[in-house]
Design an enzyme around this catalytic site. Sequence first.
Site, PDB file in Angstrom:
ATOM      1  N   GLU A 185       0.842  -1.188   0.000  1.00  0.00           N
ATOM      2  CA  GLU A 185       0.000   0.000   0.000  1.00  0.00           C
ATOM      3  C   GLU A 185       0.879   1.242   0.000  1.00  0.00           C
ATOM      4  O   GLU A 185       2.105   1.169   0.175  1.00  0.00           O
ATOM      5  CB  GLU A 185      -0.945  -0.011   1.207  1.00  0.00           C
ATOM      6  CG  GLU A 185      -1.950  -1.155   1.161  1.00  0.00           C
ATOM      7  CD  GLU A 185      -2.942  -1.126   2.301  1.00  0.00           C
ATOM      8  OE1 GLU A 185      -2.671  -0.460   3.321  1.00  0.00           O
ATOM      9  OE2 GLU A 185      -3.987  -1.775   2.181  1.00  0.00           O
ATOM     10  N   HIS A 216      -9.217   9.901   3.842  1.00  0.00           N
ATOM     11  CA  HIS A 216      -8.882   8.863   2.872  1.00  0.00           C
ATOM     12  C   HIS A 216      -9.109   9.425   1.474  1.00  0.00           C
ATOM     13  O   HIS A 216     -10.146  10.038   1.212  1.00  0.00           O
ATOM     14  CB  HIS A 216      -9.741   7.616   3.085  1.00  0.00           C
ATOM     15  CG  HIS A 216      -9.191   6.407   2.404  1.00  0.00           C
ATOM     16  ND1 HIS A 216      -9.257   6.229   1.042  1.00  0.00           N
ATOM     17  CD2 HIS A 216      -8.534   5.317   2.881  1.00  0.00           C
ATOM     18  CE1 HIS A 216      -8.681   5.086   0.717  1.00  0.00           C
ATOM     19  NE2 HIS A 216      -8.240   4.511   1.816  1.00  0.00           N
ATOM     20  N   ARG A 256      -1.230   9.026   2.137  1.00  0.00           N
ATOM     21  CA  ARG A 256      -2.619   9.428   1.955  1.00  0.00           C
ATOM     22  C   ARG A 256      -2.836  10.937   1.995  1.00  0.00           C
ATOM     23  O   ARG A 256      -3.675  11.472   1.270  1.00  0.00           O
ATOM     24  CB  ARG A 256      -3.495   8.762   3.027  1.00  0.00           C
ATOM     25  CG  ARG A 256      -3.671   7.281   2.805  1.00  0.00           C
ATOM     26  CD  ARG A 256      -4.429   6.644   3.959  1.00  0.00           C
ATOM     27  NE  ARG A 256      -4.684   5.232   3.692  1.00  0.00           N
ATOM     28  CZ  ARG A 256      -5.203   4.393   4.573  1.00  0.00           C
ATOM     29  NH1 ARG A 256      -5.501   4.831   5.788  1.00  0.00           N
ATOM     30  NH2 ARG A 256      -5.423   3.135   4.262  1.00  0.00           N
ATOM     31  N   HIS A 285     -11.401   9.956   7.517  1.00  0.00           N
ATOM     32  CA  HIS A 285     -11.169   8.522   7.617  1.00  0.00           C
ATOM     33  C   HIS A 285     -10.608   8.079   8.965  1.00  0.00           C
ATOM     34  O   HIS A 285     -11.147   7.178   9.599  1.00  0.00           O
ATOM     35  CB  HIS A 285     -10.211   8.105   6.507  1.00  0.00           C
ATOM     36  CG  HIS A 285      -9.921   6.635   6.466  1.00  0.00           C
ATOM     37  ND1 HIS A 285     -10.922   5.682   6.342  1.00  0.00           N
ATOM     38  CD2 HIS A 285      -8.753   5.947   6.517  1.00  0.00           C
ATOM     39  CE1 HIS A 285     -10.380   4.478   6.327  1.00  0.00           C
ATOM     40  NE2 HIS A 285      -9.069   4.595   6.446  1.00  0.00           N
ATOM     41  N   ARG A 325      -1.014   8.760   9.412  1.00  0.00           N
ATOM     42  CA  ARG A 325      -0.911   7.315   9.635  1.00  0.00           C
ATOM     43  C   ARG A 325      -0.462   6.598   8.369  1.00  0.00           C
ATOM     44  O   ARG A 325      -1.023   6.811   7.292  1.00  0.00           O
ATOM     45  CB  ARG A 325      -2.262   6.759  10.084  1.00  0.00           C
ATOM     46  CG  ARG A 325      -2.274   5.246  10.270  1.00  0.00           C
ATOM     47  CD  ARG A 325      -3.617   4.778  10.763  1.00  0.00           C
ATOM     48  NE  ARG A 325      -4.672   4.943   9.792  1.00  0.00           N
ATOM     49  CZ  ARG A 325      -5.032   4.024   8.892  1.00  0.00           C
ATOM     50  NH1 ARG A 325      -4.376   2.875   8.819  1.00  0.00           N
ATOM     51  NH2 ARG A 325      -6.027   4.245   8.060  1.00  0.00           N
TER      52      ARG A 325
END
Length: 543
Positions: free
Chosen positions: A121, A242, A292, A357, A392
């Site tokens: 990811e 997100h 992100r 998110h 994060r």
Amino acid sequence: MTTRDETCAHAPVVVVGAGLAGLTVALDVAAHRRVIVLAKRRLDEGATAWAQGGIVGVLGEDDSIESHVRDTQEAGAGLVDEDTARHVARHSAEAVAWLVEAGVPFTHDPAGPLGLHLTREGGHAVRRIAHAADATGKAIHDALLARARVHPNIELRERWMAVDLITQHHVGGEPRCHGVYALDIDRGHVETLRCAGVVLATGGVGKVYRYTSNPDTATGDGIAMAWRAGCRVANMEFIQFHPTCLYHPQERSFLITEALRGEGATLHLPAADGVGERFMPGHDDRAELAPRDIVARAIDFEMKKHGVDHVWLDARPIVAEKGEAFLREHFPTIHARCLALGIDITHQPIPVVPAAHYTCGGVVTDLDGRSDLPGLFAVGETTYTGLHGANRLASNSLLECVVLGRGCAGALLTDAVEPPARLPGWDDSQVEDADEQVVIAHNWDELRLVMWNYVGIVRTTKRLERALHRIKLLRDEIQDYYASFRVNRDLLELRNLVVNAELIVRSALRRHESRGLHFSRDFPRALPVSFPTVLTRAAKSSR
């Protein structure tokens, strides 16, 4: 050695929240002490079951603890606590193995470590994400919940909501948490729960925003309760948006996992004939695999620049490289949900927008979940441990729940203290039934709209000041309503949301720079040295 019968005679531990963090603590504690788990909606409605991507495990031969720590620090934009990151990375393989032993049906790969298929990811240097297709959270939650349901020392209370913590000062000593007031939602009755320790595992604050990938449970209950009890909170300005939530009138909270971009999906502007220009390479060298916050800001920038309501996420490059069967096998949930809405992701792009998110800040705790208030613990998205910093890293959240949840269970058993025989009961003798619920609905809508418009992905000091002014007015209105009428879930959630909204705005106003998830037009550069934003409040009476 204490027998189970002797243990059950003692006051229980109360775990507020039935997601991965709460169930991890409950299952480990229940081997030695009785546990009550409170879930304010159905047991399967928490945020864990919505997590698609996976859980980090430093498992592969091409991976290392140092590599994971570096990726976590880079994503966290200089505010990650290195000791925390290393502690979590060091225990990541153990956490994944614990879940495998618990029966979690991860996607298999005979050639992979532990026989698992690992994906990649955004922000990760290598493939290190263990997953169960694209519904990892649900697979994990189902497995742990099944174990909790049959455990003789665990009592699961569905549709019960914690109202506030019960604390007492002792002569010559500090205050301690001895219990919690809990609302039986169906009966409308508040019960006083005496316990040897309270664990807050209530998740984040996503519902404070108009658009969010979070379930309805994400109202920041644990953060608000701990704040009212006098605990510090930190880094509340860092709300992760997100980048890719499905944009569709019939589906406003469906997340399109980052793993789709990890396998090769690309982001494009809309065009008159469908899919237009790919834009991420112009924003970051890592393109769609950037962290992100960078991807979310890029999408927000392009939407505002071009005046469009969404952008396209195109999974057809995955089909071209690996085939339709791979896409359907690895992303069955997304494929099925989109197909039900008339979008075949094997042949059509997906309309997406950013949405609130993940909450990177929260109740300040140590690595064993201890808060500032003895007897009170917190785990998971409710907390600030220093792991996430200013942003994060993808799939670190489930890992944090398991690693720190298991550590919290051990600390709780060590610190457990029997509560006083009598605690003050809940007093609703001076209130009456609410006359008009429309007040709650109106304030809820106004609060979320203010947060979306003024405290979103891109911020300014003027917007934040306007937001704080309106939030304080709403807070006073809500508190007046709370003091006058009997509580219900909607009122309690609204009361908690407005506390969290104020904490977010106050934290954002203190940060005179742009860093990670906090981007200010008035302070567009990062400072050479930066520190966590820590807010402190003296404890006050909860009613």
